[in-house]
Design an enzyme around this catalytic site. Structure first.
Site, PDB file in Angstrom:
ATOM      1  N   LEU A 180       0.848  -1.200   0.000  1.00 49.76           N
ATOM      2  CA  LEU A 180       0.000   0.000   0.000  1.00 49.76           C
ATOM      3  C   LEU A 180       0.878   1.242   0.000  1.00 49.76           C
ATOM      4  O   LEU A 180       1.098   1.870   1.033  1.00 49.76           O
ATOM      5  CB  LEU A 180      -0.931   0.004   1.212  1.00 49.76           C
ATOM      6  CG  LEU A 180      -2.296  -0.611   1.000  1.00 49.76           C
ATOM      7  CD1 LEU A 180      -3.137  -0.505   2.261  1.00 49.76           C
ATOM      8  CD2 LEU A 180      -3.032  -0.008  -0.162  1.00 49.76           C
ATOM      9  N   HIS A 181       1.406   1.563  -1.151  1.00 46.42           N
ATOM     10  CA  HIS A 181       2.273   2.727  -1.329  1.00 46.42           C
ATOM     11  C   HIS A 181       1.847   3.472  -2.573  1.00 46.42           C
ATOM     12  O   HIS A 181       1.263   2.898  -3.500  1.00 46.42           O
ATOM     13  CB  HIS A 181       3.738   2.287  -1.461  1.00 46.42           C
ATOM     14  CG  HIS A 181       4.216   1.509  -0.282  1.00 46.42           C
ATOM     15  ND1 HIS A 181       4.515   2.090   0.926  1.00 46.42           N
ATOM     16  CD2 HIS A 181       4.405   0.185  -0.110  1.00 46.42           C
ATOM     17  CE1 HIS A 181       4.878   1.152   1.783  1.00 46.42           C
ATOM     18  NE2 HIS A 181       4.815  -0.013   1.175  1.00 46.42           N
TER      19      HIS A 181
END
Length: 86
Positions: free
Chosen positions: A14-15
């Protein structure tokens, strides 16, 4: 309240774009939505909060939501954690 434990499968974790898309999807729901990783719990509608969790591929997170569309919100966000957005 509805919650589900999920193993993150998307290659990027989750970037960046993945986190942005995740937060945009979370904001489509009326429920309060939370992502818990380890001992930290953040609002799923907060980009900075989500990115600060440092969630990577293979991490186990707990998604929880409270509200009229809680189950739909958790299930929709689970789908995003299973694939890459790109």
């Amino acid at each position: 309240m509805y919650s589900k434990e999920i193993v993150v499968r998307c290659e990027s974790g989750l970037h960046n774009k993945q986190a942005t898309y995740f937060v945009q999807k979370a904001n489509e729901f009326n429920s309060s939505i939370w992502v818990e990783s380890g001992s930290r719990k953040m609002n799923a509608k907060s980009l900075l909060g989500i990115m600060s969790l440092g969630i990577i591929t293979g991490s186990t997170v707990t998604l929880s939501a409270d509200g009229s569309d809680a189950e739909a919100a958790v299930n929709a966000l689970e789908v995003l954690l299973q694939r890459d957005i790109y």
